[in-house]
Write a protein that holds these residues in place. Structure first.
Motif, PDB file in Angstrom:
ATOM      1  N   LEU A  29      60.934 -18.239  58.369  1.00  0.00           N
ATOM      2  CA  LEU A  29      60.260 -18.585  57.119  1.00  0.00           C
ATOM      3  C   LEU A  29      61.152 -18.301  55.912  1.00  0.00           C
ATOM      4  N   GLN A  32      63.264 -20.939  54.586  1.00  0.00           N
ATOM      5  CA  GLN A  32      62.550 -21.957  53.808  1.00  0.00           C
ATOM      6  C   GLN A  32      62.031 -21.393  52.477  1.00  0.00           C
ATOM      7  N   ILE A  34      60.062 -18.757  52.145  1.00  0.00           N
ATOM      8  CA  ILE A  34      58.725 -18.178  52.331  1.00  0.00           C
ATOM      9  C   ILE A  34      58.887 -16.705  52.697  1.00  0.00           C
ATOM     10  N   ARG A  35      58.205 -15.846  51.953  1.00  0.00           N
ATOM     11  CA  ARG A  35      58.214 -14.417  52.299  1.00  0.00           C
ATOM     12  C   ARG A  35      57.094 -14.157  53.294  1.00  0.00           C
ATOM     13  N   ASP A 102      53.445 -19.339  42.580  1.00  0.00           N
ATOM     14  CA  ASP A 102      53.448 -18.760  43.919  1.00  0.00           C
ATOM     15  C   ASP A 102      52.030 -18.352  44.300  1.00  0.00           C
ATOM     16  N   LEU A 116      52.518 -25.082  56.283  1.00  0.00           N
ATOM     17  CA  LEU A 116      53.437 -25.356  55.184  1.00  0.00           C
ATOM     18  C   LEU A 116      54.215 -26.623  55.503  1.00  0.00           C
ATOM     19  N   ILE A 133      51.932 -13.037  53.099  1.00  0.00           N
ATOM     20  CA  ILE A 133      52.700 -14.270  52.991  1.00  0.00           C
ATOM     21  C   ILE A 133      52.737 -14.686  51.532  1.00  0.00           C
ATOM     22  N   SER A 134      53.898 -15.141  51.098  1.00  0.00           N
ATOM     23  CA  SER A 134      54.070 -15.614  49.736  1.00  0.00           C
ATOM     24  C   SER A 134      54.649 -17.024  49.797  1.00  0.00           C
ATOM     25  N   VAL A 135      53.845 -17.975  49.330  1.00  0.00           N
ATOM     26  CA  VAL A 135      54.223 -19.383  49.358  1.00  0.00           C
ATOM     27  C   VAL A 135      54.709 -19.766  47.964  1.00  0.00           C
ATOM     28  N   THR A 139      55.083 -25.731  46.944  1.00  0.00           N
ATOM     29  CA  THR A 139      55.157 -25.956  48.393  1.00  0.00           C
ATOM     30  C   THR A 139      53.853 -26.594  48.862  1.00  0.00           C
ATOM     31  N   HIS A 141      50.963 -27.418  51.264  1.00  0.00           N
ATOM     32  CA  HIS A 141      50.387 -26.635  52.355  1.00  0.00           C
ATOM     33  C   HIS A 141      48.886 -26.879  52.449  1.00  0.00           C
TER      34      HIS A 141
END
Length: 181
Positions: A29, A32, A34-35, A102, A116, A133-135, A139, A141
């Motif tokens: 991730l 990409q 993503i955290r 975010d 995602l 999770i951090s998007v 992004t 999703h």
């Protein structure tokens, strides 16, 4: 157990890879942007708990994340299978959308499936208790909590209005597996 299934958009029935080891999920991730992290949910919270109760129980973690991520609003998604609006709430998140900032979620109980859509791939992340999770903003999703939801997730936003979705209009979400109950 948390997992990551990576699909090519042309083959929604067959993932290219399935990962269950935390470090592999986080590294894939991270490539990409993503955290994916693991925090300790220190207070036992049952789905259906009030937003006030969850925020009070996790105030220290919330303040840390808000400071670290520059967030200004927080809310809680807390549902169990008995919630009278579970179908409507589930449907609200099932269409592909983006946010202007975010989106950070910390799962303190239960589970949910984040999908995602990045370039020609869909990263299906099964998040469970202790997952963060951090998007990143922009992004594409969608999120599935299942027909019989069981989750408590703290959500943090940089937008004072909180969760504001911009639908993409793409029907891709309907082609991929949903969260199995």
């Amino acid at each position: 157990m948390s997992s990551l299934s990576v699909y090519h958009v042309s083959s929604p029935d067959l993932p290219n890879k399935v990962l269950t080891h935390f470090d592999d999920i986080a590294a894939t991730l991270a490539e990409q942007g993503i955290r994916f992290d693991r925090w300790q949910a220190t207070t036992r919270i049952e789905p259906g708990a009030s937003e006030e109760h969850v925020i009070a129980a996790y105030q220290a973690q919330i303040e840390q994340l808000m400071t670290e991520r520059g967030c200004v609003s927080v809310d809680v998604l807390s549902l169990d299978g008995q919630h009278p609006q579970k179908a409507e709430l589930r449907a609200q998140y099932l269409d592909e959308h983006r946010h202007g900032e975010d989106e950070v979620r910390f799962f303190v109980a239960g589970r949910g499936l984040f999908n995602l859509h990045i370039d020609d791939y869909v990263y299906a992340v099964l998040c469970e208790k202790n997952d963060l999770i951090s998007v990143p903003a922009g992004t594409a999703h969608w999120f599935d909590m299942g027909e019989q939801p069981y989750l408590v997730a703290i959500r943090l936003f940089k937008n004072p209005q909180g969760w504001v979705a911009n639908l993409t209009g793409d029907a891709i979400a309907s082609q991929f597996p949903r969260l199995e109950d």
